[in-house]
Design an enzyme around this catalytic site. Structure first.
Site, mmCIF file in Angstrom:
data_model
loop_
_atom_site.group_PDB
_atom_site.id
_atom_site.type_symbol
_atom_site.label_atom_id
_atom_site.label_comp_id
_atom_site.label_asym_id
_atom_site.label_seq_id
_atom_site.Cartn_x
_atom_site.Cartn_y
_atom_site.Cartn_z
ATOM 1 N N HIS A 102 -22.149 72.324 -103.780
ATOM 2 C CA HIS A 102 -21.252 72.330 -102.620
ATOM 3 C C HIS A 102 -21.798 71.411 -101.536
ATOM 4 O O HIS A 102 -22.999 71.262 -101.374
ATOM 5 C CB HIS A 102 -21.042 73.739 -102.065
ATOM 6 C CG HIS A 102 -22.305 74.454 -101.697
ATOM 7 N ND1 HIS A 102 -23.114 75.066 -102.630
ATOM 8 C CD2 HIS A 102 -22.907 74.651 -100.502
ATOM 9 C CE1 HIS A 102 -24.147 75.619 -102.028
ATOM 10 N NE2 HIS A 102 -24.063 75.373 -100.731
ATOM 11 N N HIS A 104 -21.512 70.642 -97.407
ATOM 12 C CA HIS A 104 -21.093 71.160 -96.104
ATOM 13 C C HIS A 104 -20.530 70.004 -95.268
ATOM 14 O O HIS A 104 -21.144 68.936 -95.202
ATOM 15 C CB HIS A 104 -22.292 71.722 -95.334
ATOM 16 C CG HIS A 104 -22.981 72.874 -96.001
ATOM 17 N ND1 HIS A 104 -22.801 74.177 -95.610
ATOM 18 C CD2 HIS A 104 -23.879 72.925 -97.020
ATOM 19 C CE1 HIS A 104 -23.553 74.976 -96.350
ATOM 20 N NE2 HIS A 104 -24.219 74.239 -97.213
#
Ligand code: DGP
Length: 138
Positions: A102, A104
């Site tokens: 992931h 950010h």
């Protein structure tokens, strides 16, 4: 290190856990971080299971980064941000806590520090409103 398909983001992808969706295409999903360190803090993840950048296919990363740029531009516009911070951690030693790749995306304002990670979830109404603000300029 192997990919664990029972991680929390895999459950979000499978529709077994809710999220405040910002954007989705065939290969990627963007949604609000439940513990935002800045207003508009979004996570962008690939649908293909990768633990982090160390095991991900370069094609997955390429497609993911195109969405990161799209979300960065939209969140800058939505929040009238002075800048946008992109963060990504690989393995626990580097700060990774959820083991599905992931990225950010955090809108930043000059002079406004990041909120510390308290482990507390943000108000769902606020997250829903922030997701809508980003979606509306995509
Ligand atoms: P890290 O692995 O340190 O890059 O951070 C993981 C981030 O994921 C952290 O900022 C909090 C967020 N997070 C953890 N659990 C959930 C969840 O169930 N839903 C959402 N939307 N975000 C989560």
């Amino acid at each position: 290190m192997t990919y664990d398909p029972n991680n929390i983001f895999a459950k979000i992808l499978a529709g077994n856990l809710p999220c405040h969706r910002v954007y989705e295409d065939e290969h990627n999903l963007a949604f609000m971080d439940v513990m935002p360190q800045a207003d508009g803090h979004t996570l962008v993840i690939p649908k293909r299971g990768s633990r982090n950048i160390l095991d991900a296919d370069p094609e997955v990363i390429g497609s993911l980064m195109a969405v990161v740029q799209k979300i960065a531009r939209a969140s800058q516009k939505a929040f009238a941000a002075d800048g946008v911070m992109i963060q990504q951690f690989n393995e626990a030693a580097a700060g990774q806590t959820v083991f599905h790749l992931h990225i950010h995306v955090l809108p930043r304002m000059t002079g406004v520090p990041l909120r510390p990670h308290t482990g507390k979830m943000a108000d769902q109404t606020v997250l829903a409103r922030h997701a809508e603000m980003i979606r509306s300029v995509l």
